[in-house]
Design an enzyme around this catalytic site. Structure first.
Site, PDB file in Angstrom:
ATOM      1  N   MET A   1       0.799  -1.226   0.000  1.00 44.21           N
ATOM      2  CA  MET A   1       0.000   0.000   0.000  1.00 44.21           C
ATOM      3  C   MET A   1       0.839   1.287   0.000  1.00 44.21           C
ATOM      4  O   MET A   1       0.289   2.375   0.104  1.00 44.21           O
ATOM      5  CB  MET A   1      -0.983   0.045   1.179  1.00 44.21           C
ATOM      6  CG  MET A   1      -1.786  -1.220   1.345  1.00 44.21           C
ATOM      7  SD  MET A   1      -2.609  -1.673  -0.179  1.00 44.21           S
ATOM      8  CE  MET A   1      -4.279  -1.492   0.325  1.00 44.21           C
ATOM      9  N   CYS A   2       2.142   1.175  -0.089  1.00 44.31           N
ATOM     10  CA  CYS A   2       3.005   2.365  -0.165  1.00 44.31           C
ATOM     11  C   CYS A   2       3.116   2.738  -1.642  1.00 44.31           C
ATOM     12  O   CYS A   2       3.541   1.932  -2.462  1.00 44.31           O
ATOM     13  CB  CYS A   2       4.376   2.052   0.426  1.00 44.31           C
ATOM     14  SG  CYS A   2       5.411   3.491   0.668  1.00 44.31           S
ATOM     15  N   HIS A   3       2.724   3.953  -1.979  1.00 42.10           N
ATOM     16  CA  HIS A   3       2.646   4.334  -3.382  1.00 42.10           C
ATOM     17  C   HIS A   3       4.006   4.797  -3.931  1.00 42.10           C
ATOM     18  O   HIS A   3       4.873   5.242  -3.186  1.00 42.10           O
ATOM     19  CB  HIS A   3       1.594   5.425  -3.594  1.00 42.10           C
ATOM     20  CG  HIS A   3       1.800   6.627  -2.738  1.00 42.10           C
ATOM     21  ND1 HIS A   3       1.452   6.649  -1.406  1.00 42.10           N
ATOM     22  CD2 HIS A   3       2.319   7.832  -3.018  1.00 42.10           C
ATOM     23  CE1 HIS A   3       1.749   7.821  -0.906  1.00 42.10           C
ATOM     24  NE2 HIS A   3       2.282   8.564  -1.852  1.00 42.10           N
TER      25      HIS A   3
ATOM     26  N   MET B   1       8.616   6.910   4.595  1.00 43.04           N
ATOM     27  CA  MET B   1       8.654   5.448   4.491  1.00 43.04           C
ATOM     28  C   MET B   1       9.883   5.001   3.724  1.00 43.04           C
ATOM     29  O   MET B   1      10.516   4.001   4.059  1.00 43.04           O
ATOM     30  CB  MET B   1       7.377   4.915   3.830  1.00 43.04           C
ATOM     31  CG  MET B   1       6.128   5.067   4.675  1.00 43.04           C
ATOM     32  SD  MET B   1       6.284   4.389   6.347  1.00 43.04           S
ATOM     33  CE  MET B   1       6.575   2.670   5.997  1.00 43.04           C
ATOM     34  N   GLU B   2      10.242   5.758   2.697  1.00 46.46           N
ATOM     35  CA  GLU B   2      11.444   5.434   1.917  1.00 46.46           C
ATOM     36  C   GLU B   2      12.695   5.575   2.780  1.00 46.46           C
ATOM     37  O   GLU B   2      13.587   4.725   2.755  1.00 46.46           O
ATOM     38  CB  GLU B   2      11.518   6.337   0.677  1.00 46.46           C
ATOM     39  CG  GLU B   2      10.506   5.997  -0.401  1.00 46.46           C
ATOM     40  CD  GLU B   2       9.075   6.415  -0.111  1.00 46.46           C
ATOM     41  OE1 GLU B   2       8.188   6.030  -0.896  1.00 46.46           O
ATOM     42  OE2 GLU B   2       8.809   7.118   0.889  1.00 46.46           O
TER      43      GLU B   2
ATOM     44  N   ASP C   1      24.466  -8.262   8.694  1.00 47.46           N
ATOM     45  CA  ASP C   1      24.807  -9.448   7.923  1.00 47.46           C
ATOM     46  C   ASP C   1      26.315  -9.570   7.714  1.00 47.46           C
ATOM     47  O   ASP C   1      26.856 -10.663   7.715  1.00 47.46           O
ATOM     48  CB  ASP C   1      24.081  -9.418   6.575  1.00 47.46           C
ATOM     49  CG  ASP C   1      24.227 -10.722   5.817  1.00 47.46           C
ATOM     50  OD1 ASP C   1      24.014 -11.799   6.421  1.00 47.46           O
ATOM     51  OD2 ASP C   1      24.547 -10.663   4.620  1.00 47.46           O
TER      52      ASP C   1
END
Length: 103
Positions: free
Chosen positions: A22-24, A58-59, A73
């Site tokens: 749902m993230c455009h 969000m990015e 990692d």
């Protein structure tokens, strides 16, 4: 190691709409990925800019998360104990530092 984490963060920022449901998709104007190293820690900061009418937090959050996962990692073999655990390494305090509109 940090060069690899920088590339991973940049890819993650660009792929955020594929990773987060749902993230455009938005047009990105700039992405910067910086690291600060301290005694026993690495801090990642991702700055994103867009000329669009929506935020790009969000990015940025996805970029920081992937940068730190990449560092984890790459260092995990140095810390792994006899039980296969990582007693010290952790990722914490991921948050939006500042959000500005109209710049």
């Amino acid at each position: 190691m940090l060069a690899t984490a920088r590339v991973a963060a940049t890819i993650a920022v660009k792929d955020t709409p594929r990773i987060i449901p749902m993230c455009h998709t938005i047009l990105l104007g700039a992405i910067t990925v910086d690291f600060a190293e301290g005694d026993g820690y690495i801090e990642a900061t991702v700055t994103t800019k867009s000329t669009g009418k929506t935020g790009v937090e969000m990015e940025a959050l996805t970029g920081v998360s992937v940068a730190l996962l990449t560092v984890w990692d790459m260092v995990k073999s140095a810390e792994k104990d006899e039980h296969g655990q990582y007693p010290v390494t952790r990722i914490e305090n991921i948050h939006v530092v500042e959000k500005k509109k109209g710049e």
